[in-house]
Design a protein around this motif. Sequence first.
Motif, PDB file in Angstrom:
ATOM      1  N   THR A 191      -2.775  10.237  11.944  1.00  0.00           N
ATOM      2  CA  THR A 191      -3.584  10.177  13.165  1.00  0.00           C
ATOM      3  C   THR A 191      -2.740  10.220  14.428  1.00  0.00           C
ATOM      4  O   THR A 191      -3.270  10.247  15.531  1.00  0.00           O
ATOM      5  CB  THR A 191      -4.434   8.900  13.195  1.00  0.00           C
ATOM      6  N   GLY A 192      -1.418  10.219  14.284  1.00  0.00           N
ATOM      7  CA  GLY A 192      -0.522  10.172  15.427  1.00  0.00           C
ATOM      8  C   GLY A 192      -0.742  11.235  16.497  1.00  0.00           C
ATOM      9  O   GLY A 192      -0.543  10.961  17.684  1.00  0.00           O
ATOM     10  N   PRO A 193      -1.145  12.479  16.140  1.00  0.00           N
ATOM     11  CA  PRO A 193      -1.352  13.481  17.189  1.00  0.00           C
ATOM     12  C   PRO A 193      -2.382  13.072  18.245  1.00  0.00           C
ATOM     13  O   PRO A 193      -2.322  13.562  19.372  1.00  0.00           O
ATOM     14  CB  PRO A 193      -1.837  14.703  16.397  1.00  0.00           C
ATOM     15  N   ILE A 194      -3.290  12.172  17.891  1.00  0.00           N
ATOM     16  CA  ILE A 194      -4.314  11.744  18.862  1.00  0.00           C
ATOM     17  C   ILE A 194      -3.676  10.926  19.989  1.00  0.00           C
ATOM     18  O   ILE A 194      -3.785  11.309  21.168  1.00  0.00           O
ATOM     19  CB  ILE A 194      -5.456  10.992  18.160  1.00  0.00           C
ATOM     20  N   PRO A 195      -2.958   9.823  19.706  1.00  0.00           N
ATOM     21  CA  PRO A 195      -2.304   9.107  20.804  1.00  0.00           C
ATOM     22  C   PRO A 195      -1.148   9.889  21.421  1.00  0.00           C
ATOM     23  O   PRO A 195      -0.862   9.711  22.622  1.00  0.00           O
ATOM     24  CB  PRO A 195      -1.820   7.804  20.159  1.00  0.00           C
ATOM     25  N   PRO A 222      -6.477  18.090  12.219  1.00  0.00           N
ATOM     26  CA  PRO A 222      -6.931  18.720  13.465  1.00  0.00           C
ATOM     27  C   PRO A 222      -8.408  18.472  13.760  1.00  0.00           C
ATOM     28  O   PRO A 222      -8.808  18.435  14.930  1.00  0.00           O
ATOM     29  CB  PRO A 222      -6.649  20.205  13.243  1.00  0.00           C
ATOM     30  N   LEU A 223      -9.225  18.285  12.714  1.00  0.00           N
ATOM     31  CA  LEU A 223     -10.645  18.044  12.963  1.00  0.00           C
ATOM     32  C   LEU A 223     -10.881  16.661  13.580  1.00  0.00           C
ATOM     33  O   LEU A 223     -11.711  16.507  14.492  1.00  0.00           O
ATOM     34  CB  LEU A 223     -11.442  18.205  11.669  1.00  0.00           C
ATOM     35  N   ARG A 225       0.843  -1.203   0.000  1.00  0.00           N
ATOM     36  CA  ARG A 225       0.000   0.000   0.000  1.00  0.00           C
ATOM     37  C   ARG A 225       0.875   1.249   0.000  1.00  0.00           C
ATOM     38  O   ARG A 225       2.005   1.263   0.500  1.00  0.00           O
ATOM     39  CB  ARG A 225      -0.910   0.001   1.218  1.00  0.00           C
ATOM     40  N   GLU A 226       0.319   2.296  -0.529  1.00  0.00           N
ATOM     41  CA  GLU A 226       1.057   3.538  -0.712  1.00  0.00           C
ATOM     42  C   GLU A 226       1.196   4.286   0.618  1.00  0.00           C
ATOM     43  O   GLU A 226       0.238   4.416   1.383  1.00  0.00           O
ATOM     44  CB  GLU A 226       0.317   4.425  -1.707  1.00  0.00           C
ATOM     45  N   PHE A 227       2.414   4.753   0.906  1.00  0.00           N
ATOM     46  CA  PHE A 227       2.634   5.626   2.052  1.00  0.00           C
ATOM     47  C   PHE A 227       2.464   7.066   1.563  1.00  0.00           C
ATOM     48  O   PHE A 227       3.431   7.767   1.271  1.00  0.00           O
ATOM     49  CB  PHE A 227       4.034   5.421   2.639  1.00  0.00           C
ATOM     50  N   SER A 228       1.232   7.507   1.489  1.00  0.00           N
ATOM     51  CA  SER A 228       0.921   8.824   0.925  1.00  0.00           C
ATOM     52  C   SER A 228       0.147   9.655   1.926  1.00  0.00           C
ATOM     53  O   SER A 228      -0.906   9.230   2.429  1.00  0.00           O
ATOM     54  CB  SER A 228       0.093   8.668  -0.355  1.00  0.00           C
ATOM     55  N   GLN A 229       0.640  10.845   2.222  1.00  0.00           N
ATOM     56  CA  GLN A 229      -0.052  11.698   3.176  1.00  0.00           C
ATOM     57  C   GLN A 229      -1.401  12.163   2.628  1.00  0.00           C
ATOM     58  O   GLN A 229      -2.379  12.281   3.380  1.00  0.00           O
ATOM     59  CB  GLN A 229       0.832  12.891   3.543  1.00  0.00           C
ATOM     60  N   GLY A 230      -1.465  12.446   1.347  1.00  0.00           N
ATOM     61  CA  GLY A 230      -2.729  12.876   0.763  1.00  0.00           C
ATOM     62  C   GLY A 230      -3.784  11.794   0.825  1.00  0.00           C
ATOM     63  O   GLY A 230      -4.951  12.052   1.166  1.00  0.00           O
ATOM     64  N   VAL A 231      -3.383  10.558   0.512  1.00  0.00           N
ATOM     65  CA  VAL A 231      -4.306   9.433   0.604  1.00  0.00           C
ATOM     66  C   VAL A 231      -4.724   9.231   2.059  1.00  0.00           C
ATOM     67  O   VAL A 231      -5.893   8.970   2.365  1.00  0.00           O
ATOM     68  CB  VAL A 231      -3.660   8.157   0.034  1.00  0.00           C
ATOM     69  N   SER A 232      -3.762   9.360   2.971  1.00  0.00           N
ATOM     70  CA  SER A 232      -4.074   9.251   4.403  1.00  0.00           C
ATOM     71  C   SER A 232      -5.115  10.277   4.811  1.00  0.00           C
ATOM     72  O   SER A 232      -6.065   9.958   5.543  1.00  0.00           O
ATOM     73  CB  SER A 232      -2.801   9.442   5.233  1.00  0.00           C
ATOM     74  N   ALA A 233      -4.956  11.514   4.363  1.00  0.00           N
ATOM     75  CA  ALA A 233      -5.918  12.562   4.717  1.00  0.00           C
ATOM     76  C   ALA A 233      -7.316  12.225   4.217  1.00  0.00           C
ATOM     77  O   ALA A 233      -8.321  12.481   4.907  1.00  0.00           O
ATOM     78  CB  ALA A 233      -5.453  13.907   4.159  1.00  0.00           C
ATOM     79  N   GLU A 275     -12.803  10.196   5.635  1.00  0.00           N
ATOM     80  CA  GLU A 275     -13.843   9.167   5.503  1.00  0.00           C
ATOM     81  C   GLU A 275     -14.142   8.527   6.855  1.00  0.00           C
ATOM     82  O   GLU A 275     -15.308   8.365   7.232  1.00  0.00           O
ATOM     83  CB  GLU A 275     -13.376   8.110   4.506  1.00  0.00           C
ATOM     84  N   ARG A 276     -13.100   8.175   7.611  1.00  0.00           N
ATOM     85  CA  ARG A 276     -13.293   7.472   8.880  1.00  0.00           C
ATOM     86  C   ARG A 276     -14.012   8.333   9.915  1.00  0.00           C
ATOM     87  O   ARG A 276     -14.826   7.838  10.690  1.00  0.00           O
ATOM     88  CB  ARG A 276     -11.948   6.998   9.430  1.00  0.00           C
ATOM     89  N   TRP A 277     -13.695   9.626   9.932  1.00  0.00           N
ATOM     90  CA  TRP A 277     -14.306  10.520  10.918  1.00  0.00           C
ATOM     91  C   TRP A 277     -15.515  11.283  10.348  1.00  0.00           C
ATOM     92  O   TRP A 277     -15.978  12.225  10.956  1.00  0.00           O
ATOM     93  CB  TRP A 277     -13.265  11.475  11.481  1.00  0.00           C
ATOM     94  N   HIS A 278     -15.957  10.871   9.173  1.00  0.00           N
ATOM     95  CA  HIS A 278     -17.180  11.423   8.566  1.00  0.00           C
ATOM     96  C   HIS A 278     -17.101  12.950   8.455  1.00  0.00           C
ATOM     97  O   HIS A 278     -18.017  13.666   8.863  1.00  0.00           O
ATOM     98  CB  HIS A 278     -18.410  11.011   9.379  1.00  0.00           C
ATOM     99  N   LEU A 279     -16.007  13.407   7.868  1.00  0.00           N
ATOM    100  CA  LEU A 279     -15.796  14.835   7.687  1.00  0.00           C
ATOM    101  C   LEU A 279     -16.137  15.214   6.249  1.00  0.00           C
ATOM    102  O   LEU A 279     -15.526  14.728   5.296  1.00  0.00           O
ATOM    103  CB  LEU A 279     -14.337  15.196   7.995  1.00  0.00           C
ATOM    104  N   SER A 280     -17.096  16.083   6.088  1.00  0.00           N
ATOM    105  CA  SER A 280     -17.524  16.480   4.750  1.00  0.00           C
ATOM    106  C   SER A 280     -16.570  17.525   4.179  1.00  0.00           C
ATOM    107  O   SER A 280     -15.820  18.188   4.909  1.00  0.00           O
ATOM    108  CB  SER A 280     -18.934  17.075   4.803  1.00  0.00           C
TER     109      SER A 280
END
Length: 381
Positions: free
Chosen positions: A278-282, A311-312, A145-153, A158-163
């Motif tokens: 997601t690292g800032p959360i833990p 941040p959201l 799988r791709e280590f891509s920050q844009g794909v991660s964002a 999607e996971r946090w249901h952010l429109s």
Amino acid sequence: MNEVVIAAAMRTAHGKRNGTLAGIHPVDLMADVLTALVERTGIDPAGVDDVVVGCATQFGDQSSNVGRYSVLAAGWPETVPGATVNRACGSSQQALDHAAHAVMAGQAEMVVAAGVESMSRVPMNAAKEAGFPYGHRARARYGGREFSQGVSAELIAERWHLSRRELDQFSAVSHARAAAAVDAGAFDEQIVPIDVAGTAFAVDEGIRRGSSVESLAKLKPVFAEDGVLHAGNSSQISDGAAALLVTTPQRAKAAGLTPFARYHTGAVVGSDPVLMLTGPIPATEQVLKKSGVPLSQIGVFEVNEAFAPVPLAWLKETGADPELLNPLGGAIALGHPLGASGVSLMTRMVHHMRARGIRYGLQAMCEGGGTANATLVELLA
């Protein structure tokens, strides 16, 4: 352990890609900030035990130990060492941790923690294009799988249901807050003017006044055809440098300096390198646990705006007050010169804390590869 304080904090204004700072070599840009550090504090640079500089893309103009050559370019004594640290976007926040650890342990009394990045001269993907980053085994561990920050964002949104509207609203607020901070003179004291062809460059160049959900809605997605991330809700490619003077209260007093803040607690974590942002959360959870300071007592949060979902999602997970998050705008408006961003954020935060009498401030930074730093500081002055 020795108490650790931040006795000075300064940064350049951030230049936009191929903008005002693009013609300045990153070593020279960092040297300008080191020179200003001496001028503003009156310290003898010969008494600095080390200079630790964050720089994320160590390639081309940034390939040969930027920390050491910046010391030499600033005219500091040859006896002052310098090192360069890479923890991706958190490189200079890690430089602060390294400096703090050395002072805590008694191995140093005065260290400069700094960062620099010229993304105009050394593009973010320059090293990728010259070789094969990550290696075969690391890629294979995650199924290629791709280590891509844009794909991660996109995955975070999607996971946090952010429109897209939520992301764009957050981004518009970032620009509005940054513009208001400039107009109020909130950055004046912290910024080191850089002479560019006889003109002093001293105002962050990426702020887009009047940004709105409607104007951002016109931008096309970048990382997925039906995605929600675009140039307007992502951090800006930037150039910049910043520095902190890290020392003990006793050494600061001997130098005639009044420290800004005490380095209270630091933490660094690893997280999923595919869902890498997601690292800032833990990291926040860990630094709060280590410090014993509850979230309710923290008066300002700086969570780097690499992309608006970062941040959201952090807000949703921590329950922090959104009014206390990035009150002066963030990287979406002010830019994200990768290696400099950690110290640049800390500079903004400690000046804001002093101006508002805020006791505790917490900073967290997502980083490529799935790591994150979090740092808690306490106001002293």
